[in-house]
Design an enzyme around this catalytic site. Structure first.
Site, PDB file in Angstrom:
ATOM      1  N   LYS A 190      12.207   0.369  -2.437  1.00 25.54           N
ATOM      2  CA  LYS A 190      11.579   0.473  -1.114  1.00 25.54           C
ATOM      3  C   LYS A 190      11.246  -0.908  -0.572  1.00 25.54           C
ATOM      4  CE  LYS A 190       7.019   1.827  -0.571  1.00 25.54           C
ATOM      5  NZ  LYS A 190       5.897   2.785  -0.511  1.00 25.54           N
ATOM      6  N   ARG A 192       8.701  -2.417   2.411  1.00 30.82           N
ATOM      7  CA  ARG A 192       7.731  -2.066   3.445  1.00 30.82           C
ATOM      8  C   ARG A 192       7.370  -3.319   4.216  1.00 30.82           C
ATOM      9  NH1 ARG A 192       3.937   2.000   4.601  1.00 30.82           N
ATOM     10  NH2 ARG A 192       3.924   3.031   2.571  1.00 30.82           N
ATOM     11  N   THR A 225       6.869   7.012   3.528  1.00 28.14           N
ATOM     12  CA  THR A 225       7.583   6.645   2.297  1.00 28.14           C
ATOM     13  C   THR A 225       8.444   7.802   1.784  1.00 28.14           C
ATOM     14  OG1 THR A 225       5.867   5.085   1.659  1.00 28.14           O
ATOM     15  CG2 THR A 225       7.247   5.938  -0.132  1.00 28.14           C
TER      16      THR A 225
HETATM   17  C1  R5P Z   1       2.172   2.744  -1.757  1.00 28.72           C
HETATM   18  O1  R5P Z   1       2.463   1.809  -2.498  1.00 28.72           O
HETATM   19  C2  R5P Z   1       1.795   4.078  -2.246  1.00 28.72           C
HETATM   20  O2  R5P Z   1       2.162   4.261  -3.583  1.00 28.72           O
HETATM   21  C3  R5P Z   1       2.395   5.174  -1.387  1.00 28.72           C
HETATM   22  O3  R5P Z   1       3.804   5.114  -1.497  1.00 28.72           O
HETATM   23  C4  R5P Z   1       2.001   4.995   0.051  1.00 28.72           C
HETATM   24  O4  R5P Z   1       0.621   4.852   0.167  1.00 28.72           O
HETATM   25  C5  R5P Z   1       2.441   6.151   0.887  1.00 28.72           C
HETATM   26  O5  R5P Z   1       2.052   5.907   2.201  1.00 28.72           O
HETATM   27  P1  R5P Z   1       2.801   6.589   3.406  1.00 28.72           P
HETATM   28  O6  R5P Z   1       2.789   8.080   3.143  1.00 28.72           O
HETATM   29  O7  R5P Z   1       1.990   6.236   4.611  1.00 28.72           O
HETATM   30  O8  R5P Z   1       4.181   6.014   3.454  1.00 28.72           O
END
Ligand code: R5P
Length: 300
Positions: A190, A192, A225
């Site tokens: 991933k 971000r 995510t």
């Molecule tokens: C991030 O590192 C966490 O493990 C989750 O992947 C994240 O908080 C998910 O956030 P969202 O649903 O807003 O993408």
């Protein structure tokens, strides 16, 4: 002798206390007209000389639930508790566990230091974002993993799924769950954008063609995510995709986003003080797991 205090939001705490046969001493919680918070242990004599287990969750309203937890722990100590174990089913602010961009704080360590400063001797939580968070707590700590329970429920829907972590950091959680059910695990890469929060995936060979998949994460917040991970896996030929996480905040139209991405089911643990009623969302009760882990951990 153990006695429980349960903060109003922590429904799972009542269940765990019941399973463990703990007496729950009532807490009076209120908000003053100006918004300040107040907590009082109604029978403080029942807390004196006891090991107190404070059950709490830091969602919703993270800052207020954190403050109430701190007030409850302080009240327990002042009432003569000899030891306090805080069982916090969702430890908010855990994702900011390091400085990602210059000028940022480390919010996760501030939260655990605050808990320690009011007298938490031992800190227990569920599927914490990263082990780093509990390492910064200057006392005993325990992270209770529940991803295997989520995968167990996913097996009601899926056939021999591959368990996929939506990023490299979540791989250990996914593999822990996969091992428990003799399944394969893998991960996506991933990216971000640290400023906009936008998620995208770097191409990486993951063998999901013709296979069912469970994506395991710790938190689903906006759903960005796991929705993007679902699209990526479906485009690579995955059959059904179930997404699972211990903590389902589901903010900003997350459920709609997940529906649109083609997710088959969303599985969440009951760690928060909110539940989302939607046909796509299914909850897994983790109270028995918490009770059995606490039994071992505290020697109950
Ligand atoms: C991030 O590192 C966490 O493990 C989750 O992947 C994240 O908080 C998910 O956030 P969202 O649903 O807003 O993408």
């Amino acid at each position: 002798m153990y006695v429980a205090l349960v903060l109003r939001e922590c429904q799972v705490g009542y269940e765990v206390a019941r399973e463990l046969g703990l007496e729950v001493v009532s807490l009076h919680e209120k908000e003053f007209p100006d918004g300040e918070l107040y907590v009082r242990i109604l029978e403080p004599a029942k807390v004196a000389s006891k090991h107190i287990i404070v059950f709490s969750t830091l969602y919703p309203r993270q800052e207020r639930t954190l403050l109430k937890t701190l007030l409850a722990v302080d009240a327990a100590k002042r009432a003569g508790a000899v030891e306090v174990t805080a069982v916090i089913s969702y430890l908010a602010y855990s994702r900011q566990d390091k400085v990602f961009l210059p000028g940022e704080p480390v919010s996760a360590s501030i939260v655990v230091e605050l808990l320690r400063s009011v007298g938490v001797d031992s800190l227990v939580t569920v599927d914490v974002h990263s082990p780093r968070v509990l390492e910064s707590f200057q006392g005993r700590s325990l992270n209770i993993m529940v991803s295997d329970l989520l995968v167990k429920r996913a097996l009601n829907y899926l056939k021999d799924p591959v368990v996929v972590a939506p990023d490299r950091g979540a791989l250990e959680r996914a593999c822990h769950a996969a091992r428990a059910h003799v399944l394969l695990c893998d991960y996506l890469i991933k990216q971000r954008d640290r400023v906009t929060g936008e998620v995208s995936y770097v191409p990486r060979e993951v063998s999901v063609s013709g296979r069912d998949v469970v994506i395991i994460d710790d938190i689903i917040s906006t759903g960005g995510t796991v929705a993007e991970a679902t699209r990526t896996l479906l485009s690579r030929g995955a059959e059904r995709v179930v997404v699972a996480a211990a903590h389902g905040l589901l903010v900003e139209g997350a459920v709609k986003k997940l529906e649109e991405s083609g997710v088959y089911r969303v599985l969440l643990a009951n760690t928060l003080g909110v539940r989302h009623a939607h046909p796509l969302v299914d909850y897994v009760d983790i109270s028995s797991r918490l009770a059995s882990e606490l039994k071992k951990y505290l020697g109950l």
